[in-house]
Enzyme design. Structure first.
Site, PDB file in Angstrom:
ATOM      1  N   THR A   1      13.293  40.516  38.354  1.00 57.76           N
ATOM      2  CA  THR A   1      14.429  41.140  37.696  1.00 57.76           C
ATOM      3  C   THR A   1      15.663  40.252  37.749  1.00 57.76           C
ATOM      4  O   THR A   1      15.808  39.388  38.614  1.00 57.76           O
ATOM      5  CB  THR A   1      14.764  42.499  38.342  1.00 57.76           C
ATOM      6  OG1 THR A   1      15.371  42.279  39.630  1.00 57.76           O
ATOM      7  CG2 THR A   1      13.518  43.358  38.507  1.00 57.76           C
TER       8      THR A   1
ATOM      9  N   ASP B   1      20.856  44.935  36.857  1.00 59.86           N
ATOM     10  CA  ASP B   1      22.164  44.612  37.422  1.00 59.86           C
ATOM     11  C   ASP B   1      22.276  45.413  38.706  1.00 59.86           C
ATOM     12  O   ASP B   1      22.389  46.647  38.680  1.00 59.86           O
ATOM     13  CB  ASP B   1      23.265  44.998  36.430  1.00 59.86           C
ATOM     14  CG  ASP B   1      24.671  44.763  36.980  1.00 59.86           C
ATOM     15  OD1 ASP B   1      24.807  44.434  38.181  1.00 59.86           O
ATOM     16  OD2 ASP B   1      25.637  44.920  36.211  1.00 59.86           O
TER      17      ASP B   1
ATOM     18  N   ASN C   1      17.169  40.065  46.887  1.00 62.57           N
ATOM     19  CA  ASN C   1      17.554  38.657  46.932  1.00 62.57           C
ATOM     20  C   ASN C   1      18.868  38.367  46.219  1.00 62.57           C
ATOM     21  O   ASN C   1      19.567  37.428  46.583  1.00 62.57           O
ATOM     22  CB  ASN C   1      16.431  37.817  46.304  1.00 62.57           C
ATOM     23  CG  ASN C   1      16.851  36.389  46.030  1.00 62.57           C
ATOM     24  OD1 ASN C   1      17.000  35.582  46.942  1.00 62.57           O
ATOM     25  ND2 ASN C   1      17.057  36.072  44.751  1.00 62.57           N
TER      26      ASN C   1
ATOM     27  N   SER D   1      19.398  38.104  53.976  1.00 67.58           N
ATOM     28  CA  SER D   1      20.726  38.043  54.574  1.00 67.58           C
ATOM     29  C   SER D   1      21.134  36.571  54.638  1.00 67.58           C
ATOM     30  O   SER D   1      21.013  35.850  53.655  1.00 67.58           O
ATOM     31  CB  SER D   1      20.716  38.703  55.952  1.00 67.58           C
ATOM     32  OG  SER D   1      21.970  38.646  56.570  1.00 67.58           O
TER      33      SER D   1
ATOM     34  N   TYR E   1      32.033  36.802  52.449  1.00 69.09           N
ATOM     35  CA  TYR E   1      30.575  36.641  52.429  1.00 69.09           C
ATOM     36  C   TYR E   1      29.968  37.134  53.739  1.00 69.09           C
ATOM     37  O   TYR E   1      28.994  37.897  53.744  1.00 69.09           O
ATOM     38  CB  TYR E   1      30.238  35.173  52.191  1.00 69.09           C
ATOM     39  CG  TYR E   1      28.768  34.864  52.039  1.00 69.09           C
ATOM     40  CD1 TYR E   1      28.085  35.245  50.892  1.00 69.09           C
ATOM     41  CD2 TYR E   1      28.070  34.165  53.016  1.00 69.09           C
ATOM     42  CE1 TYR E   1      26.724  34.950  50.733  1.00 69.09           C
ATOM     43  CE2 TYR E   1      26.726  33.865  52.862  1.00 69.09           C
ATOM     44  CZ  TYR E   1      26.057  34.255  51.719  1.00 69.09           C
ATOM     45  OH  TYR E   1      24.723  33.964  51.565  1.00 69.09           O
TER      46      TYR E   1
ATOM     47  N   LYS F   1      27.274  40.218  54.584  1.00 70.02           N
ATOM     48  CA  LYS F   1      25.983  39.980  55.227  1.00 70.02           C
ATOM     49  C   LYS F   1      25.887  40.697  56.580  1.00 70.02           C
ATOM     50  O   LYS F   1      24.819  41.211  56.945  1.00 70.02           O
ATOM     51  CB  LYS F   1      25.750  38.479  55.388  1.00 70.02           C
ATOM     52  CG  LYS F   1      25.615  37.721  54.068  1.00 70.02           C
ATOM     53  CD  LYS F   1      24.442  38.197  53.243  1.00 70.02           C
ATOM     54  CE  LYS F   1      24.205  37.323  52.021  1.00 70.02           C
ATOM     55  NZ  LYS F   1      23.029  37.758  51.228  1.00 70.02           N
TER      56      LYS F   1
ATOM     57  N   THR G   1      19.342  25.328  47.545  1.00 72.12           N
ATOM     58  CA  THR G   1      19.374  26.276  46.439  1.00 72.12           C
ATOM     59  C   THR G   1      20.637  26.010  45.617  1.00 72.12           C
ATOM     60  O   THR G   1      21.351  25.029  45.838  1.00 72.12           O
ATOM     61  CB  THR G   1      19.404  27.714  46.968  1.00 72.12           C
ATOM     62  OG1 THR G   1      20.651  27.929  47.652  1.00 72.12           O
ATOM     63  CG2 THR G   1      18.252  27.957  47.938  1.00 72.12           C
TER      64      THR G   1
END
Length: 281
Positions: A34, A57, A84, A135, A149, A153, A184
């Site tokens: 998704t 979303d 994710n 996380s 951030y 988390k 990433t």
């Protein structure tokens, strides 16, 4: 499709989500991949017979419900949810405007909550399932320039630890994943937004930090494809871990935090232990 387990993943249009979707397909899962733009997801993951791409979303609860219905309509069940999707709003706390701080929490915390609310009734009906939430080591150790951030988390960590005993009676397990630095797209402009410099005291520190982080982009030590393969191996096991530190740097971060907490508990042990009400023997 009854013989195949079904994995639903959010944020599968780019980055680690793509690797996890591909690894799950390679391991024999049916995958519901998704993202906000399903055509981008389909292009990123590639064609596969047991792949369903769906718009989702995570900040929209109705969108999560629609995606879960589509998954069940196609495959009949959901065995693994991988939360994710996420973003990164970086900057010194005083310079992050309240709307941006809220947006960080909306995506990184309430996003997984929205998807879990849609998926858990399916898993409870099955009396089985696994909820995986990505996380970060920033959910274990805070640091400058990451207040929004890290707050999102840390909140994920508390939610997942509390969810675990709530859903365990229905055969549902949970798993927290705390990656260290992986190669990433987290530090790319598509994923990271920087607070606009507005306070003289922070300007030079901001410039140095952004320069260092830009230099790190694409040079991180972790291989996301290896993380994805290891993650799929763990979710396929009979006893998936409640918490998985992904990467040697993540293991070190958790060990350091554990040692720090023990030292902090010991530092004022006598004072801390002297606070009982006088009526308590």
């Amino acid at each position: 499709m009854a013989e195949k387990k079904v994995l639903l993943i959010t944020g599968a249009g780019r980055g680690m989500g793509v690797d996890i979707a591909r690894a799950a397909l390679a391991a024999g899962y049916a995958v519901v991949a998704t993202g906000r733009h399903p055509e981008t997801v389909a292009q990123a993951v590639g064609a596969a017979e047991d792949l369903l791409t769906v718009r989702l979303d995570v900040t929209d609860p109705a969108s999560a419900q629609v995606a879960v219905r589509a998954a069940v309509d196609r495959f009949g069940r959901i065995d693994v949810l991988v939360n994710n999707a996420g973003t990164f709003i970086a900057g010194f706390f005083e310079e992050i405007i309240p709307d941006d701080f809220r947006a960080q929490i909306e995506t990184n915390l309430f996003g997984p909550l929205n998807v879990a609310r849609a998926v858990l009734p399916v898993m409870r009906a099955q009396r089985s399932g696994l909820v995986v939430t990505i996380s970060s080591t920033a959910g274990i150790v805070g640091g400058e320039f990451t207040s929004a951030y890290a707050a999102s988390k840390f909140a994920l960590e508390g939610w997942m630890e509390s969810l675990t005993p709530e859903v365990a009676p229905y055969g549902i397990r949970t798993m927290l994943v705390e990656p260290g630095f992986f190669r990433t797209d987290l530090l790319t402009p598509e994923s990271t937004s920087y607070a606009q410099p507005s306070i003289d005291d922070y300007i030079e520190r901001t410039r140095r930090t952004v320069t260092v982080w830009n230099g790190m982009n694409g040079q991180q030590g972790g291989d996301p494809a290896k993380l994805a393969a290891a993650l799929v191996q763990l979710v396929s096991s009979d006893e998936p871990p409640l918490r998985w530190a992904a990467g040697a740097d993540a293991v070190a971060a958790l060990e350091d935090k554990a040692q720090t907490l023990i030292k902090q508990a010991d530092a004022y042990r006598e004072l801390s232990s002297s606070l009982a009400h006088n009526g308590v023997s």
